[in-house]
Write a protein that holds these residues in place. Structure first.
Motif, PDB file in Angstrom:
ATOM      1  N   ASN A 200      -7.733  -7.464  -0.850  1.00  0.00           N
ATOM      2  CA  ASN A 200      -6.829  -7.669  -1.974  1.00  0.00           C
ATOM      3  C   ASN A 200      -5.698  -6.643  -1.984  1.00  0.00           C
ATOM      4  O   ASN A 200      -5.918  -5.458  -1.688  1.00  0.00           O
ATOM      5  N   PHE A 201      -4.504  -7.104  -2.347  1.00  0.00           N
ATOM      6  CA  PHE A 201      -3.320  -6.257  -2.411  1.00  0.00           C
ATOM      7  C   PHE A 201      -2.652  -6.452  -3.771  1.00  0.00           C
ATOM      8  O   PHE A 201      -2.269  -7.569  -4.118  1.00  0.00           O
ATOM      9  N   GLU A 202      -2.509  -5.382  -4.528  1.00  0.00           N
ATOM     10  CA  GLU A 202      -1.853  -5.473  -5.825  1.00  0.00           C
ATOM     11  C   GLU A 202      -0.335  -5.465  -5.654  1.00  0.00           C
ATOM     12  O   GLU A 202       0.194  -4.848  -4.720  1.00  0.00           O
ATOM     13  N   SER A 221       4.606  -3.485  -3.784  1.00  0.00           N
ATOM     14  CA  SER A 221       3.359  -4.049  -3.268  1.00  0.00           C
ATOM     15  C   SER A 221       2.577  -3.038  -2.451  1.00  0.00           C
ATOM     16  O   SER A 221       3.153  -2.207  -1.741  1.00  0.00           O
ATOM     17  N   ASP A 222       1.275  -3.132  -2.556  1.00  0.00           N
ATOM     18  CA  ASP A 222       0.385  -2.409  -1.664  1.00  0.00           C
ATOM     19  C   ASP A 222       0.367  -3.133  -0.323  1.00  0.00           C
ATOM     20  O   ASP A 222       0.468  -4.363  -0.276  1.00  0.00           O
ATOM     21  N   THR A 223       0.278  -2.401   0.787  1.00  0.00           N
ATOM     22  CA  THR A 223       0.172  -3.002   2.122  1.00  0.00           C
ATOM     23  C   THR A 223      -0.877  -2.239   2.921  1.00  0.00           C
ATOM     24  O   THR A 223      -1.414  -1.226   2.461  1.00  0.00           O
ATOM     25  N   PHE A 225      -0.244  -0.397   5.233  1.00  0.00           N
ATOM     26  CA  PHE A 225       0.353   0.860   5.655  1.00  0.00           C
ATOM     27  C   PHE A 225       0.829   1.709   4.474  1.00  0.00           C
ATOM     28  O   PHE A 225       1.560   2.654   4.647  1.00  0.00           O
ATOM     29  N   GLY A 226       0.407   1.331   3.263  1.00  0.00           N
ATOM     30  CA  GLY A 226       0.824   2.052   2.082  1.00  0.00           C
ATOM     31  C   GLY A 226       1.789   1.249   1.235  1.00  0.00           C
ATOM     32  O   GLY A 226       2.084   0.091   1.539  1.00  0.00           O
ATOM     33  N   PRO A 227       2.304   1.837   0.146  1.00  0.00           N
ATOM     34  CA  PRO A 227       3.188   1.118  -0.767  1.00  0.00           C
ATOM     35  C   PRO A 227       4.495   0.701  -0.094  1.00  0.00           C
ATOM     36  O   PRO A 227       5.031   1.422   0.741  1.00  0.00           O
ATOM     37  N   ALA A 228       5.009  -0.481  -0.472  1.00  0.00           N
ATOM     38  CA  ALA A 228       6.289  -0.971   0.023  1.00  0.00           C
ATOM     39  C   ALA A 228       7.073  -1.533  -1.165  1.00  0.00           C
ATOM     40  O   ALA A 228       6.478  -1.968  -2.156  1.00  0.00           O
ATOM     41  N   THR A 229       8.399  -1.492  -1.057  1.00  0.00           N
ATOM     42  CA  THR A 229       9.275  -1.945  -2.142  1.00  0.00           C
ATOM     43  C   THR A 229      10.400  -2.800  -1.597  1.00  0.00           C
ATOM     44  O   THR A 229      10.954  -2.504  -0.537  1.00  0.00           O
TER      45      THR A 229
END
Length: 233
Positions: A200-202, A221-223, A225-229
């Motif tokens: 799951n990814f928030e 979004s969470d990925t 590889f870490g947070p992305a925007t």
């Protein structure tokens, strides 16, 4: 995954009313810009078409240039998208690929080499029926749309191999901004190891007023590889 735009009240009966969305976005990860994303789509009558392109920038591009372009079209009825064709072209710097999905009765079929179901984790027709292609799903979220329909969305997505589900679970408002909070889930086509790593990814999607409609301005979004925007320019 879609809230249809309002019909323009002043359209003349002899003209076809159309709602168009155009956007340029910066994609950021690990505190730096990693790519440019462009999206252009239109809903006209009972049909829609959309195209998108992504390419890496800066240091990421210098180390491993990646680009992909997507196209999709189909029918729209009420609040429901029904894809007809989806084309995906990609260049990772190491290999190039092109895939196409065609739809019949809400079921996607892959064209070309490797279109068979050889994986023991393959998604069945029953599981993927009614799912959107990735670009149609992206367009449903990123297009201009009425405020009253925002954040009311649960939609499965199938890319020809993997099945996922996007579910917006709640809505918050801060002044004129509306933010949708949701979960992106891996559903099928993944190995047990993939699902154990992360299922799951928030994410959040924020919209701002644009005339009578709301326009996407940011996705967080969470990925793996870490947070992305994704930020609208």
């Amino acid at each position: 995954m879609r809230m249809i735009g309002v019909v323009l009240l002043l359209c003349l009966p002899s003209l076809a009313c159309a709602q168009q969305t155009e956007g340029q976005y910066d994609v950021r990860a690990l505190g730096a810009k990693v790519g440019d994303l462009a999206l252009s789509g239109v809903v006209k009558g009972s049909r829609y078409s959309v195209a998108s392109r992504f390419e890496t920038t800066g240091l990421v591009n210098a180390l491993s240039g990646v680009w992909f372009q997507l196209k999709s079209n189909g029918r729209v009825q009420g609040d429901t998208f029904q894809p007809r064709n989806y084309i995906e072209e990609m260049d990772t710097g190491r290999r190039q690929s092109k895939e196409r999905l065609t739809y019949s009765g809400g079921i996607a079929r892959r064209d070309g080499p490797g279109s068979g179901r050889n994986s023991k984790h393959a998604v069945t027709d029953a599981e993927q029926k009614g799912a959107l292609d990735p670009l149609s799903a992206l367009f449903v979220v990123m297009r201009d749309q009425p405020a009253q329909g925002l954040c009311n969305l649960t939609q499965r997505i199938f890319d020809g191999k993997r099945l996922t589900e996007l579910a917006m679970t709640r809505r918050t408002e801060a002044g004129p901004l509306i933010t949708c909070h949701g979960i992106f889930r891996r559903v099928g086509g993944y190995s047990p190891e993939d699902l154990k790593r992360k299922r799951n990814f928030e994410f959040t999607v924020t919209y701002a007023p644009a005339g009578e409609l709301m326009r996407l301005v940011e996705v967080r979004s969470d990925t793996l590889f870490g947070p992305a925007t994704i930020i609208r320019r």
